[in-house]
Design a protein around this motif. Structure first.
Motif, PDB file in Angstrom:
ATOM      1  N   PRO A 170      33.314  37.055  44.732  1.00 16.50           N
ATOM      2  CA  PRO A 170      32.414  36.131  44.030  1.00 16.50           C
ATOM      3  C   PRO A 170      30.953  36.426  44.386  1.00 16.50           C
ATOM      4  CG  PRO A 170      34.244  34.950  45.061  1.00 16.50           C
ATOM      5  CD  PRO A 170      34.300  36.356  45.578  1.00 16.50           C
ATOM      6  N   THR A 178      42.568  41.989  32.865  1.00 16.32           N
ATOM      7  CA  THR A 178      42.844  40.744  32.144  1.00 16.32           C
ATOM      8  C   THR A 178      44.097  40.816  31.299  1.00 16.32           C
ATOM      9  OG1 THR A 178      41.488  41.374  30.217  1.00 16.32           O
ATOM     10  CG2 THR A 178      40.372  40.276  32.039  1.00 16.32           C
ATOM     11  N   SER A 198      42.123  36.717  35.957  1.00 13.44           N
ATOM     12  CA  SER A 198      41.143  37.789  36.169  1.00 13.44           C
ATOM     13  C   SER A 198      40.056  37.839  35.098  1.00 13.44           C
ATOM     14  CB  SER A 198      41.854  39.143  36.232  1.00 13.44           C
ATOM     15  OG  SER A 198      42.559  39.404  35.034  1.00 13.44           O
ATOM     16  N   ARG A 227      37.469  36.155  34.767  1.00 19.15           N
ATOM     17  CA  ARG A 227      36.117  36.025  35.322  1.00 19.15           C
ATOM     18  C   ARG A 227      35.509  37.375  35.681  1.00 19.15           C
ATOM     19  NH1 ARG A 227      35.510  36.928  40.625  1.00 19.15           N
ATOM     20  NH2 ARG A 227      37.380  37.061  41.937  1.00 19.15           N
TER      21      ARG A 227
END
Length: 273
Positions: A107, A141, A147, A149
């Protein structure tokens, strides 16, 4: 794609667990084999044949040499600081460079910094005269829940890598556009690293990018298989959470990496056996 079929007598692999070969078959020395070793094996065989032909008209130019500096868990800053200078000093004919995905997984990733450092690595290695091979990430994804993000950063990195690939002497293996990597059979149980079949396909993609004739269609889908039942999928997900995701989160929270203190598996540019 290179416009000529360049011959290679030496190869250095730079990167993280993807290039180290995590989750491929184990070699007798306990290291994973990996796609980079598979590329080295193919190029070494090609080199030996070329040297054999040249020995009839002149001196041989020695054995094919290979180094693999990649270490699991490395971020792009670590790859830049720890692997770039040694790789450049080796003066190899060919360098593969993969990095940045470990950064993207975290992040708050500074994607501009990742691009800057990856670009420095690519141009620095190209400045030695080496052919440089880069990679786009696969699209997680389509196979990993949660996933989505990551997709904006992955798409930005994809565009950046493809832009680098427009430079002379730099070529790109586009894994993102190969839907075969949606198949979980190309991935290990941890769902982050390639299975042996995944490594085999990436190796073929690299050889194709270097202008070698295709031994098989590495982008082709796997043969159809019966999907797992709901109970089997639930057991698999629970095992993954317990065995892989939990420890990975634990390392992130404590600032540790799976590669801490771990040396490269082939730190020197030596004849490939």
């Amino acid at each position: 794609m290179p416009t000529t079929h360049r011959s290679y007598a030496s190869y250095v692999a730079v990167g993280d667990s993807f290039t180290e070969g995590m989750c491929d078959e184990l070699l007798p020395d306990g290291h994973y084999r990996g796609w980079a070793d598979r590329v080295a094996s193919a190029l070494a065989a090609e080199h030996a044949q070329r040297v054999g032909r040249e020995e009839r008209v002149g001196p041989a130019d020695g054995a094919f040499r290979y180094a693999n500096l990649a270490v699991r868990g490395k971020l792009i800053g670590q790859i830049h600081d720890e692997q770039l200078a040694p790789a450049a000093a080796m003066g190899a004919d060919l360098v593969t460079l993969a990095g940045g995905f470990n950064d993207v997984l975290r992040p708050g990733c500074d994607i501009a910094r990742v691009e800057r450092l990856l670009g420095r690595c690519a141009t620095g290695l190209r400045a030695t005269g080496a052919t440089v091979v880069l990679f786009t990430s696969t699209d997680p994804t389509r196979r990993l829940a949660g996933s989505a993000r990551l997709l904006p950063a992955i798409l930005r990195m994809k565009a950046f890598v493809q832009e680098l690939g427009q430079q002379d002497g730099i070529t790109v293996v586009d894994l993102f556009s190969a839907p075969c990597f949606d198949d979980r059979r190309l991935w290990a149980e941890d769902r982050l690293h390639l299975s042996p079949e995944g490594h085999r396909r990436v190796a073929e993609g690299v050889l194709e990018a270097l202008g070698r004739p295709a031994a098989f269609d590495w982008r082709a889908p796997m043969p159809a298989a019966t999907p797992p039942g709901r109970a089997e999928k639930l057991r698999s997900d629970a095992r993954w959470l317990r065995t892989h995701l939990g420890p990975w989160i634990g390392r992130r929270l404590t600032g540790r990496s799976s590669g801490d203190g771990r040396p490269p598996k082939r730190p020197e540019l030596l004849p490939y056996r």
